[in-house]
Design an enzyme around this catalytic site. Structure first.
Site, PDB file in Angstrom:
ATOM      1  N   LYS A  13      -0.124  13.412  14.383  1.00 12.04           N
ATOM      2  CA  LYS A  13       1.136  13.407  14.304  1.00 12.04           C
ATOM      3  C   LYS A  13       1.679  12.125  13.767  1.00 12.04           C
ATOM      4  O   LYS A  13       2.282  11.867  12.463  1.00 12.04           O
ATOM      5  CB  LYS A  13       1.929  13.783  15.351  1.00 12.04           C
ATOM      6  CG  LYS A  13       3.258  14.194  15.267  1.00 12.04           C
ATOM      7  CD  LYS A  13       3.794  14.849  16.280  1.00 12.04           C
ATOM      8  CE  LYS A  13       3.322  14.452  17.842  1.00 12.04           C
ATOM      9  NZ  LYS A  13       4.345  13.436  18.409  1.00 12.04           N
ATOM     10  N   ARG A  87      11.423  17.552  21.600  1.00 12.19           N
ATOM     11  CA  ARG A  87      10.314  18.173  22.245  1.00 12.19           C
ATOM     12  C   ARG A  87      10.749  19.451  22.821  1.00 12.19           C
ATOM     13  O   ARG A  87      10.044  20.186  23.518  1.00 12.19           O
ATOM     14  CB  ARG A  87       9.695  17.316  23.366  1.00 12.19           C
ATOM     15  CG  ARG A  87       8.621  16.525  22.835  1.00 12.19           C
ATOM     16  CD  ARG A  87       8.003  15.621  23.735  1.00 12.19           C
ATOM     17  NE  ARG A  87       6.762  14.869  23.696  1.00 12.19           N
ATOM     18  CZ  ARG A  87       6.451  13.701  23.316  1.00 12.19           C
ATOM     19  NH1 ARG A  87       7.257  13.203  22.404  1.00 12.19           N
ATOM     20  NH2 ARG A  87       5.152  13.436  23.333  1.00 12.19           N
ATOM     21  N   ARG A 126      -8.952   7.730  20.785  1.00 15.22           N
ATOM     22  CA  ARG A 126      -7.995   6.990  19.883  1.00 15.22           C
ATOM     23  C   ARG A 126      -7.875   5.567  20.332  1.00 15.22           C
ATOM     24  O   ARG A 126      -7.549   5.400  21.788  1.00 15.22           O
ATOM     25  CB  ARG A 126      -6.830   7.824  20.173  1.00 15.22           C
ATOM     26  CG  ARG A 126      -5.569   7.076  19.293  1.00 15.22           C
ATOM     27  CD  ARG A 126      -4.480   7.926  18.831  1.00 15.22           C
ATOM     28  NE  ARG A 126      -3.645   8.541  20.111  1.00 15.22           N
ATOM     29  CZ  ARG A 126      -2.854   9.365  20.039  1.00 15.22           C
ATOM     30  NH1 ARG A 126      -2.362   9.707  18.858  1.00 15.22           N
ATOM     31  NH2 ARG A 126      -2.383   9.986  21.156  1.00 15.22           N
ATOM     32  N   ARG A 152      -4.436   3.722  24.950  1.00 15.67           N
ATOM     33  CA  ARG A 152      -3.213   4.099  25.758  1.00 15.67           C
ATOM     34  C   ARG A 152      -3.776   4.717  27.321  1.00 15.67           C
ATOM     35  O   ARG A 152      -4.405   5.727  27.207  1.00 15.67           O
ATOM     36  CB  ARG A 152      -2.376   4.941  24.912  1.00 15.67           C
ATOM     37  CG  ARG A 152      -1.485   4.302  23.972  1.00 15.67           C
ATOM     38  CD  ARG A 152      -0.794   5.241  22.963  1.00 15.67           C
ATOM     39  NE  ARG A 152      -0.080   6.593  23.892  1.00 15.67           N
ATOM     40  CZ  ARG A 152       0.517   7.489  23.109  1.00 15.67           C
ATOM     41  NH1 ARG A 152       0.587   7.281  21.807  1.00 15.67           N
ATOM     42  NH2 ARG A 152       0.977   8.284  23.746  1.00 15.67           N
ATOM     43  N   ARG A 163      -0.742  16.307  29.458  1.00 15.41           N
ATOM     44  CA  ARG A 163       0.287  16.184  28.082  1.00 15.41           C
ATOM     45  C   ARG A 163       0.173  17.395  27.195  1.00 15.41           C
ATOM     46  O   ARG A 163       1.200  18.040  26.938  1.00 15.41           O
ATOM     47  CB  ARG A 163      -0.045  14.919  27.462  1.00 15.41           C
ATOM     48  CG  ARG A 163       0.565  13.644  28.126  1.00 15.41           C
ATOM     49  CD  ARG A 163      -0.088  12.516  27.294  1.00 15.41           C
ATOM     50  NE  ARG A 163       0.270  12.194  26.038  1.00 15.41           N
ATOM     51  CZ  ARG A 163      -0.201  11.677  25.036  1.00 15.41           C
ATOM     52  NH1 ARG A 163      -1.507  11.131  25.399  1.00 15.41           N
ATOM     53  NH2 ARG A 163       0.448  11.515  23.920  1.00 15.41           N
TER      54      ARG A 163
HETATM   55  P1  AMP Z   1       4.501  10.255  22.660  1.00 16.90           P
HETATM   56  O1  AMP Z   1       3.960   8.918  22.087  1.00 16.90           O
HETATM   57  O2  AMP Z   1       5.190  10.995  21.621  1.00 16.90           O
HETATM   58  O3  AMP Z   1       3.254  11.123  22.915  1.00 16.90           O
HETATM   59  O4  AMP Z   1       5.319  10.036  23.883  1.00 16.90           O
HETATM   60  C1  AMP Z   1       4.861   9.341  25.027  1.00 16.90           C
HETATM   61  C2  AMP Z   1       5.495   9.713  26.051  1.00 16.90           C
HETATM   62  O5  AMP Z   1       7.044   9.673  25.906  1.00 16.90           O
HETATM   63  C3  AMP Z   1       5.443  11.614  26.412  1.00 16.90           C
HETATM   64  O6  AMP Z   1       4.229  11.779  27.025  1.00 16.90           O
HETATM   65  C4  AMP Z   1       6.818  11.595  27.223  1.00 16.90           C
HETATM   66  O7  AMP Z   1       6.464  11.220  28.497  1.00 16.90           O
HETATM   67  C5  AMP Z   1       7.774  10.586  26.717  1.00 16.90           C
HETATM   68  N1  AMP Z   1       8.654  11.087  25.439  1.00 16.90           N
HETATM   69  C6  AMP Z   1       8.529  10.833  24.004  1.00 16.90           C
HETATM   70  N2  AMP Z   1       9.241  11.632  23.565  1.00 16.90           N
HETATM   71  C7  AMP Z   1      10.161  12.339  24.270  1.00 16.90           C
HETATM   72  C8  AMP Z   1      10.879  13.349  24.107  1.00 16.90           C
HETATM   73  N3  AMP Z   1      11.463  13.430  22.992  1.00 16.90           N
HETATM   74  N4  AMP Z   1      11.400  14.042  25.310  1.00 16.90           N
HETATM   75  C9  AMP Z   1      10.968  13.616  26.598  1.00 16.90           C
HETATM   76  N5  AMP Z   1       9.933  12.984  26.715  1.00 16.90           N
HETATM   77  C10 AMP Z   1       9.418  12.102  25.582  1.00 16.90           C
END
Ligand code: AMP
Length: 215
Positions: A13, A87, A126, A152, A163
């Site tokens: 993504k 999400r 990654r 990360r 996740r």
């Molecule tokens: P990502 O980099 O998009 O995987 O986001 C990392 C973390 O941020 C996720 O595992 C969530 O804990 C939080 N997060 C990011 N975007 C959202 C969202 N739209 N709603 C809720 N939590 C989010």
């Protein structure tokens, strides 16, 4: 162009979002990146940091606010690509209401689809260059010497599994929501980065035509 990108962790993504945003000269708006930046600046409460570290979601109100503020900035006037938001269905509803209030609509939702086994493998390998934000894969896209690499914390296998489970439980509801709205295109996320980009571009031009036909 206002586009939403949906996909499980490790689906490519972020990589595809970067390419498409350059192509269309629109900002990539990633709630994950914004939350990580806020954390780095010491602006994130401990319970939010904990939710992120454990692979759970942070509250809808927080990410909706971040999106409202970011999309109100001048560079987002001509459009934006949302990466990692919405999400959940309530987040999607908030986004719809926010756009309606601005007199605009969402043009397309792309769901990147990748089999679970491959997702785990990708996330675990990654690495991100902290200085440039460039994403590497230790085997398939090895970083150059001297890159300032970060693995990360939430890309470690146990957290990735959590996740993924979070994604399947909550985000899976999003796809039927956008499917009903006629906005969703599912894109096969397996293959070379450029192949997947081509599929995304094809999906977006299909959306354009669909929009044109319907006036
Ligand atoms: P990502 O980099 O998009 O995987 O986001 C990392 C973390 O941020 C996720 O595992 C969530 O804990 C939080 N997060 C990011 N975007 C959202 C969202 N739209 N709603 C809720 N939590 C989010």
């Amino acid at each position: 162009m206002r586009v939403v990108f949906v996909g499980p962790p490790g689906s490519g993504k972020g990589t595809q979002a970067k390419v498409l945003c350059e192509r269309f000269s629109i900002p990539q708006v990633s709630t994950g990146d914004m939350l990580r930046a806020a954390k780095a600046e010491g602006r994130l409460p401990a319970d939010i940091i904990q939710a992120m570290a454990s692979g759970g979601l942070v509250p809808d109100e927080l990410v909706v606010k971040l999106i409202e503020q970011r999309t109100a900035e001048p560079d987002a006037k001509a459009g934006f690509l949302l990466d990692g938001f919405p999400r959940t269905v309530p987040q999607a509803e908030s986004l719809g209401a926010m756009l309606a209030a601005q007199g605009s609509v969402l043009d397309a939702v792309i769901a990147l689809e990748v089999p679970e086994k491959l997702l785990l493998e990708r996330a675990i390998h990654r690495r991100t260059d902290k200085r440039t934000g460039q994403i590497y894969h230790l085997q398939y896209k090895p970083p150059p010497p001297g890159a300032d690499l970060e693995h990360r914390h939430d890309d470690h296998e146990d957290v990735v599994r959590k996740r993924l489970a979070t994604y399947l439980a909550l985000t899976a509801n999003l796809l039927p929501y956008y499917e009903k709205a006629g906005l969703l295109t599912r894109v096969n996320g397996v293959g070379e980065v450029s192949e997947v980009t081509d599929r995304c571009l094809a999906a977006l031009s299909l959306e354009d035509k669909r929009g044109a036909h319907h006036g």
